[in-house]
Design an enzyme around this catalytic site. Structure first.
Site, PDB file in Angstrom:
ATOM      1  N   LYS A   1      48.098  88.726  63.785  1.00  0.00           N
ATOM      2  CA  LYS A   1      49.102  88.143  63.884  1.00  0.00           C
ATOM      3  C   LYS A   1      49.056  86.826  64.316  1.00  0.00           C
ATOM      4  CE  LYS A   1      53.498  89.052  66.269  1.00  0.00           C
ATOM      5  NZ  LYS A   1      53.638  87.524  66.671  1.00  0.00           N
TER       6      LYS A   1
ATOM      7  N   GLU B   1      52.898  82.462  57.198  1.00  0.00           N
ATOM      8  CA  GLU B   1      52.981  82.056  58.307  1.00  0.00           C
ATOM      9  C   GLU B   1      52.479  80.567  58.007  1.00  0.00           C
ATOM     10  OE1 GLU B   1      53.890  82.720  62.533  1.00  0.00           O
ATOM     11  OE2 GLU B   1      54.389  83.931  60.676  1.00  0.00           O
TER      12      GLU B   1
ATOM     13  N   CYS C   1      73.741  79.978  92.213  1.00  0.00           N
ATOM     14  CA  CYS C   1      74.699  79.071  92.923  1.00  0.00           C
ATOM     15  C   CYS C   1      76.026  79.108  92.084  1.00  0.00           C
ATOM     16  CB  CYS C   1      74.152  77.568  92.718  1.00  0.00           C
ATOM     17  SG  CYS C   1      75.363  76.412  93.057  1.00  0.00           S
TER      18      CYS C   1
END
Length: 690
Positions: free
Chosen positions: A115, A195, A445
């Protein structure tokens, strides 16, 4: 969690994953590891399995890549580029072999390949000539980077003629491989995927050259390859040492090829360079386990970066039997490697406030080399993780580059002596001093438009195409304007009108750029209230919800003064989002900024007219499958504009189901319930202007 909590969490996960898809696929600047992404995607899928009505048609669990947001022209792929299901745990192979057993394919031939850690592309050859090359994009269409791909030596500009060979039992002159039974020819159409990557040696040389020129080096080979391919000037790409690894002949079946390994042999004969040592064929789990162990052992000795291996069914007819999901093929999977780790010292722990206000503790580390990358900071995710690890300043910790990208602290190896005080969650935002709210495992926040740490992302969102669409105000310019003090809040945007000369003098600007930005700001005046509302970035309020709210409330003050109970009754809102809306406007700085913006934009009330001009008025629609003429979000916007109401699940109340390619279970359910089904083309015909 109950359904409302699940809906809120699913919404948070979807927004978070879409944002990180954009960072990874479009910006080439990933901020979380592959492992963390996979974990959050699995959490979202579990929620959607438990509550199917939460599974939006454009959910990250059903889509690939990210929407196109670049200067490159779009290119529709030959067929959708799916993503491989992946995990570092052996269960990924357990699931893969279970699928084979269920289809009685336990003894089918398998192909194993490394991969590669690069950028996937599609190449199109017509009559042997390279005509178009594109990125993955959103899986349906990618970016046209043909000129850049032409600079890569491994990508032939012209294919070699070949003789009719033994590429598969079905190969014959009648299959389309050859127009006539001549001695040597090239196929009329060849579509290749592979790739683009950079070898480790070339990566080191590239970074040394950048450092010598006082330029910022790349963080890793994958970023280097992706950044090189997205250069607007192909001459820059030409200077980068890019390589190409072909892994698929996309139209192999159309060419009469029966198997993947024969298709790859055909590519080699046509002129592509194959890594033959990394194309292994075998059968069964023992073969796969053996190859995985070999790759993991040899990983550091390979000339290129890999993060796992790919296992594929070889026979194309067997692949057809196994089929595909909306996002992944069922005939392949990627078995990744465990992350690499090193031990170093925590020098301090700081708190970062992110785009959505989330407070994230970050460990600042004594720099350490983790597989060739210098790591000096690592995420601690949330304060629950800090407490679980009990990590403190001065401790020696084990750090890993999960997915070979983002560092994180795994464990405390040795406590400091004496130990510093434990880090407790702050009660107020460290940036703006607003009272912090707790949402599950996270602290946030809530001062969205008043917290400086959130302002930059707020401006980018407000200027985005789906909101006010302010052309010429991209992320780099927002950063530049804030650094120069020309912007200090979302409500300061329109003050730029009085700063034309200052803008023109900025590096990289000039008078034309300044004038164009001011024109773009002026064009936003009178934008419809739904776009303005979406632009405010209220948690839980997406485009569809903003439209429903704008149809109910003509202006900002009407919305602000509405009760939580009335807000919850609006379609697509509910109790959770109603609370988020009320909470958003409960903060004085946020409320003041929103009111000031409304005064500057003067958004127009959204009025949905009734009558024959709205062909979808009163109809509920479900979109399923891969659309080719438009994106899923564009289809929903079109339906909304024509009076329809897009929903995510099929029921007896559904008026219409629009199907694209590979429509899946929603189309089957529509058939069972007798719901009308139309194709994408039929939908376009029935909604086009008369």
């Amino acid at each position: 969690m109950d359904r409302n909590q699940a809906a809120q969490r699913a919404g948070e996960l979807s927004e978070f994953l879409r944002h990180h898809n954009y960072l990874y696929y479009t910006k080439n600047t990933p901020e979380i590891s592959d492992a963390e992404y996979d974990r959050l995607l699995a959490e979202l899928k579990d929620l959607e399995d438990k509550y199917p009505e939460l599974a939006a048609s454009d959910s990250p669990t059903h889509t690939v890549g990210a929407p196109l947001k670049s200067s490159f022209a779009p290119v529709v792929h030959f067929r959708p580029m799916l993503s491989l299901e992946s995990a570092a745990e052996a269960r990924i192979m357990d699931d893969f072999f279970r699928r084979l057993a269920e289809s009685r394919l336990e003894n089918t031939d398998l192909l194993v390949q490394p991969k590669m850690d690069g950028l996937s592309v599609e190449l199109v050859y017509r009559h042997g000539i390279f005509t178009t090359g594109s990125t993955r994009g959103d899986g349906r269409q990618g970016e046209d980077i043909t000129p850049n791909l032409r600079t890569i030596a491994d990508i032939p500009s012209q294919l070699k003629p070949i003789e009719l060979g033994e590429y598969g039992e079905e190969t014959s002159p009648q299959t389309g491989l050859f127009s006539q039974n001549t001695v040597r020819r090239v196929p009329d159409l060849v579509v290749v995927r592979g790739e683009v990557y950079i070898t480790l040696a070339s990566f080191d040389q590239l970074n040394q050259g950048l450092i010598a020129q006082n330029e910022t080096p790349f963080a890793n080979p994958r970023n280097a390859a992706a950044g090189s391919l997205r250069q607007m000037d192909p001459r820059v790409t030409f200077t980068r040492p890019l390589s190409f690894f072909p892994f698929e002949l996309v139209n192999a079946s159309e060419l009469g090829v029966a198997s993947d390994h024969k298709a790859l042999e055909l590519l080699a004969d046509l002129g592509f360079r194959l890594e033959n040592d990394h194309l292994q064929k075998g059968k069964g789990r023992e073969f796969v386990d053996r190859r995985h162990a070999w790759y993991q052992e040899q990983r550091d000795n390979l000339p290129f970066e890999i993060d796992g291996m790919v296992v594929k069914v070889d026979s194309l007819s067997h692949r057809d039997l196994l089929g595909e999901r909306s996002r992944n093929p069922r005939w392949a999977a990627a078995w990744k490697f465990p992350p690499r780790q090193e031990v170093t010292e925590v020098r301090s722990i700081v708190i970062q406030v992110g785009r959505t206000g989330k407070l994230t503790p970050v460990a600042l580390l004594r720099p350490v080399d983790v597989s060739g990358v210098t790591v000096s900071r690592a995420t601690l995710h949330n304060f629950g993780e800090v407490a679980r690890l009990d990590v403190r300043e001065g401790d020696l910790v084990r750090v890993e580059r999960a997915g070979d990208v983002i560092p994180k602290v795994v464990s405390v190896e040795k406590e400091a002596d004496p130990r510093s005080l434990a880090l407790n969650p702050p009660s107020v935002c460290p940036v703006c001093g607003e009272q912090v709210v707790v949402e599950g495992a996270y602290h946030r926040c809530p001062n969205s438009l008043g917290c400086p740490a959130q302002v930059m992302a707020s401006i980018r969102h407000f200027a985005g195409r789906a909101a006010l669409d302010i052309e010429g105000l991209g992320p780099k310019r927002v950063t530049q304007l804030m650094d120069r003090g020309l912007l200090n809040g979302l409500d300061s945007l329109y003050s730029l009108v009085q700063k034309r000369d200052e803008l023109a003098r900025l590096p990289g600007w000039g008078e034309l750029s300044a004038d164009n930005l001011l024109k773009a700001l002026n064009k936003t005046k009178g934008a419809t209230f739904d776009r303005f509302l979406f632009g405010l970035g209220i948690p839980g309020v997406g485009q569809a919800t903003a439209r429903e709210l704008a149809l109910k409330y003509p202006g900002l003050e009407d919305l602000i003064s509405s009760s939580k109970e009335k807000l919850a009754q609006v379609d697509g809102v509910g109790q959770v989002v109603a609370e988020q809306i009320k909470e958003f406007f409960s903060h004085p700085q946020t409320l003041e900024a929103a009111r000031k913006l409304a005064g500057q934009v003067a958004p127009a009330a959204l009025v949905q007219e009734s009558g024959h001009d709205l062909p979808l008025e009163g109809q509920t629609l479900v979109f399923t499958g891969t659309l080719t003429a438009m994106s899923r979000s564009e289809a929903k916007e079109k339906a909304l504009a024509l009076g329809g109401k897009p929903v995510n699940s099929v029921s007896k109340k559904t008026s219409l189901v629009v199907i694209g390619e590979n429509p899946g279970s929603k189309a089957e359910k529509a058939q069972e319930l007798g719901v009308k089904i139309v194709t994408e083309q039929e939908f376009l015909e029935m909604t086009k202007e008369k």
